[in-house]
Design an enzyme around this catalytic site. Structure first.
Site, PDB file in Angstrom:
ATOM      1  N   ASP A 141      37.207  48.008  46.851  1.00  0.00           N
ATOM      2  CA  ASP A 141      37.386  46.568  46.935  1.00  0.00           C
ATOM      3  C   ASP A 141      37.632  46.073  45.506  1.00  0.00           C
ATOM      4  O   ASP A 141      37.494  46.821  44.535  1.00  0.00           O
ATOM      5  CB  ASP A 141      36.208  45.863  47.613  1.00  0.00           C
ATOM      6  CG  ASP A 141      36.645  44.509  48.199  1.00  0.00           C
ATOM      7  OD1 ASP A 141      37.733  44.022  47.842  1.00  0.00           O
ATOM      8  OD2 ASP A 141      35.892  43.928  49.002  1.00  0.00           O
TER       9      ASP A 141
HETATM   10  C1  NOJ Z   1      37.981  41.097  48.162  1.00  0.00           C
HETATM   11  C2  NOJ Z   1      37.646  41.170  49.608  1.00  0.00           C
HETATM   12  O1  NOJ Z   1      36.317  41.596  49.794  1.00  0.00           O
HETATM   13  C3  NOJ Z   1      38.567  42.076  50.401  1.00  0.00           C
HETATM   14  O2  NOJ Z   1      38.263  41.982  51.753  1.00  0.00           O
HETATM   15  C4  NOJ Z   1      39.992  41.732  50.125  1.00  0.00           C
HETATM   16  O3  NOJ Z   1      40.843  42.521  50.906  1.00  0.00           O
HETATM   17  C5  NOJ Z   1      40.249  41.909  48.645  1.00  0.00           C
HETATM   18  N1  NOJ Z   1      39.406  41.001  47.900  1.00  0.00           N
HETATM   19  C6  NOJ Z   1      41.704  41.676  48.270  1.00  0.00           C
HETATM   20  O4  NOJ Z   1      42.013  40.350  48.333  1.00  0.00           O
END
Ligand code: NOJ
Length: 749
Positions: free
Chosen positions: A283
């Site tokens: 993430d």
């Molecule tokens: C953080 C989020 O937790 C995740 O779900 C997302 O896909 C990413 N950012 C990218 O935007």
């Protein structure tokens, strides 16, 4: 009683049979790549403008371009639009030594430009075909805008409505969550990943993010093996089995180990037991965050731990790109780990067909044609209607009469054209939802008076900022009272402002935000004939409303076509059939509250004293249980039958039930089957959903519905993570919600 059990062999879900010609190409590419180029494939950068996480203020654009040209970037996120994607792809393909195309990721969560309901709302439909279709529409639009990889579906099971991201998942149940995960994977990826209108999907957040302590975002997760295997992992496993090509790990730790550095999850379970041969992306900067968690002392150690644990790609974290090549060169990290990770990433790029035509998703004419086309609007409207849940309808106040009525429509959310889009609207435009006011105006034979009432939020906020809820400016009360006084029916649209749910938006209070509860009570005093339409991204604690307001409609955040969907349901042109995918509490103090709880040793007040499992100030039951939802007709269940009373281990348990539409109009019903395994070597929940079917019945019509229970559904995971089926007594319940009492039983011997 002895608990004889059978252990079911761990199944290896090698999701796609590896294509030998692709494997050959991967090997030959790997054989000519430098260590830096390999690390480059494992490096993902955010684009230069849109941000879905905390990026450096200047976006690091110069560095990103430099790295792109060197072939040190394998993927970008948040670059969108056929033209812009073509521009970055051109650098990767034409300016770098090996010309390896980028895979372009984006959060296509519930649509790209034409938005479907938020995922929690879609889940309330229990309509797997409609959900698959919604993901198909999302993939068609995103792929036309240059994107070939979505960071969806989020399959995190969660029991805590305080957590802002409940809006992004399928709710609290692993069985329903698994079926929805499969539908979404099918919808995004289709039958052929190389088709121009399908994109790679991503099961996130692996794993247990939905169990963030106290519902607080990015928090510790501490859960036992049983919850991990029986509640958290099943939808991930279902997604893997359905052939999903990528996984994303997460910001949380699990029992002391940040999941980004968790080998047990990523290597042993996902890539080991499940045979997953796609890749895992971190993430946003979650590799770095292991330093703040106190699991790695610096970037080098974070990189080493993450790559060893099976995190294949670093999202906007700058850790792999800074540290990994050095670690390989000094012998700390084996190059074979890079080969494994890069092989996985290249495999997905090959499967998408990016090596055959890196610009296949960059056709501006197609982009114009596909995005926002009429069919997509039809599909999201259909999905929106199916997502609505009728929570309460005393004296059949709904549906509204179509003529001769004066309707007062009250609430700032009723005219809000942005909130219904939810907070994941990054490629859509603000102010593009059909508001409830606009939807209601389509019914012209009634008199419609709109009064906004007080604002919900103080100012227009954005995806990145905290929302400031209006708690003091009560301008608008007077007009609302005036409108309500002379109305036959008052429709009040209340709930959460669009940016009040989603990532970084946990709440400790689940009541109607700001001045809305006061508004509701004030209007009730002048005209109690109220239909309350809720707009929200999580279960709310609306006990007062339940006790006083005759009709309550859960309309979530329904996307682009919100207003038409709500109006058609209120006027009875669509008979609602949604069922809650998540329990609604009476008060936030009951959270986590969920239907598949354990009995405890003191489940009831049999001795008439305080020594039983309860609260002294509120009853144990939820306000609205999991699976609950009414219709404009009624259904009766009868003749619950099993084909036998005793079954041998491998026999199918065949269950049938009759369902009759006892009302006056055609309606749909989600027939739900639950089991209870009465005695287990690990205690079992009081009910577990193990089957459901969405049916339609004409007035007076009866259908017999059949279910089969077998070793896939009757067992569970023990504390060693092994799937077992235990012999003994089971109860079977069938009905229209999780509190059904229609029951039969059988024995596995
Ligand atoms: C953080 C989020 O937790 C995740 O779900 C997302 O896909 C990413 N950012 C990218 O935007």
């Amino acid at each position: 009683m002895t608990l004889a059990s059978i252990k079911i062999q761990a199944q290896n879900y090698n999701t796609m049979t590896k294509n030998p010609s692709i494997e050959k190409k991967i090997d030959s590419l790997l054989s000519i790549m430098t260590v830096e180029e390999k690390v480059g494939q494992m490096n993902q950068y955010n684009g230069f403008w849109d941000v879905t996480g905390p990026a450096p203020a200047d976006g690091n654009s110069a560095l990103k371009y430099e790295h792109l040209r060197k072939g040190w970037v394998g993927s970008m996120l948040n670059v969108r639009g056929a033209k812009d994607v073509r521009a970055v792809q051109k650098i990767a393909v034409e300016d770098t030594r090996l010309g390896i195309p980028l895979i372009i990721g984006f959060d296509v969560i519930h649509g790209y430009k034409t938005l479907s309901p938020i995922p929690l709302a879609e889940s309330a439909s229990w309509d797997l075909q409609a959900i698959e279709r919604s993901a198909q529409v999302a993939a068609a639009e995103a792929s036309a805008a240059g994107i070939n990889w979505t960071f969806a579906p989020m399959v995190d099971v969660t029991r805590d409505a305080r957590w802002g991201r409940v809006m992004e998942g399928a709710g609290e149940d692993p069985f329903l969550g698994s079926r929805i995960a499969e539908a979404r994977v099918k919808g995004f990826q289709g039958e052929d990943l190389s088709a121009v209108n399908t994109i790679a999907a991503c099961a996130k957040h692996f794993a247990a993010y939905g169990f963030s302590e106290a519902g607080k975002e990015y928090n510790t997760v501490d859960i036992g093996t049983s919850t991990l295997h029986n509640v958290v992992l099943p939808p991930f496993k279902a997604a893997a089995k359905a052939g999903i090509r990528t996984f994303m790990n997460s910001f949380n730790e699990l029992n002391g180990v940040p999941v980004t550095g968790n080998s047990y999850l990523q290597r042993d379970i996902l890539k080991g037991d499940w045979g997953f041969d796609g890749f895992v992306v971190s993430d946003w900067a979650s590799i770095n965050e292991m330093i703040l968690w106190g699991h790695a002392k610096d970037k080098k150690e974070a990189a080493q731990k993450a790559v060893t644990a099976g995190s294949d790609m670093d999202m906007e974290g700058y850790v792999y790109i800074e540290a990994l090549a050095k670690l390989v060169k000094d012998g700390t990290v084996r190059e074979s780990l890079l080969d494994d990770a890069v092989g996985r990433i290249l495999r997905v790029k090959f499967e998408l067909g990016l090596f055959d035509d890196p610009y296949k998703y960059c056709d501006e004419a197609r982009e114009k044609d596909v995005i926002g086309n009429a069919k997509h609007h039809e599909a999201v409207l259909d999905m929106a209607k199916k997502s609505i849940v009728l929570l309460k309808n005393d004296n059949n106040l709904l549906p509204l009469k179509k003529t001769g009525q004066k309707i007062a429509l009250i609430g700032a959310l009723a005219s809000d054209k942005s909130s219904p889009l939810g907070s994941w609207r990054i490629a859509s435009d603000d102010e593009t939802a059909v508001s409830v006011l606009e939807g209601m105006k389509a019914y012209q034979d009634n008199e419609l008076v709109y009064a906004q009432g007080p604002k919900v939020a103080m100012e227009q906020t954005s995806f990145l900022q905290e929302v400031k809820i209006n708690t003091s400016d009560n301008k608008g009360f007077e007009d609302a009272i005036k409108a309500a006084k002379t109305a036959d029916v008052v429709v009040m649209v209340l709930g959460e402002y669009g940016f009040q749910t989603g990532e970084g938006r946990s709440r400790t209070n689940l009541e109607l935000p700001g001045l809305q509860q006061e508004l509701l009570e004030t209007i009730y005093d002048v005209n109690p004939n109220i239909v309350l339409v809720l707009n929200n991204g999580r279960p709310l604690a609306i006990s007062w409303a339940d006790a006083h307001i005759p009709a309550i409609v859960e309309a979530w955040q329904l996307g682009t076509q919100t207003g038409h969907a709500v109006a058609q349901v209120l006027y009875g042109d669509y008979n609602p059939s949604g069922k809650l995918p998540m329990t609604f509490p009476r008060t936030v103090g009951q959270v986590p509250i969920y239907y598949n709880y354990k009995n405890t040793g003191r489940p009831s007040n049999k001795d008439n004293n305080v020594f039983w499992s309860h609260y002294v100030d509120v009853e144990n039951t939820p306000l609205y249980p999991f699976g609950h939802g009414l219709s404009y007709t009624t259904f009766e269940y009868s003749d619950l039958k099993l084909n036998k009373a005793n079954y041998a281990q491998k026999e199918d348990v065949k269950v049938s039930v009759k369902v009759t539409n006892t009302g006056k109009v055609t309606g749909k019903e989600v027939v739900q089957l639950y089991i209870r395994d009465l005695v287990g070597s690990i205690t079992r929940p009081v009910k577990e959903l193990k089957g459901f079917e969405l049916i339609e019945l004409k007035a007076g019509e009866t259908k017999t519905i059949n279910f089969v229970l077998n070793k896939e559904t009757l067992g569970y995971y023990n504390n060693q993570g092994e799937y077992i089926v235990e012999m003994g007594d089971f109860e079977v319940f069938v009905g229209g919600s999780s509190v059904t009492t229609l029951k039969s039983d059988f024995t596995l011997e």
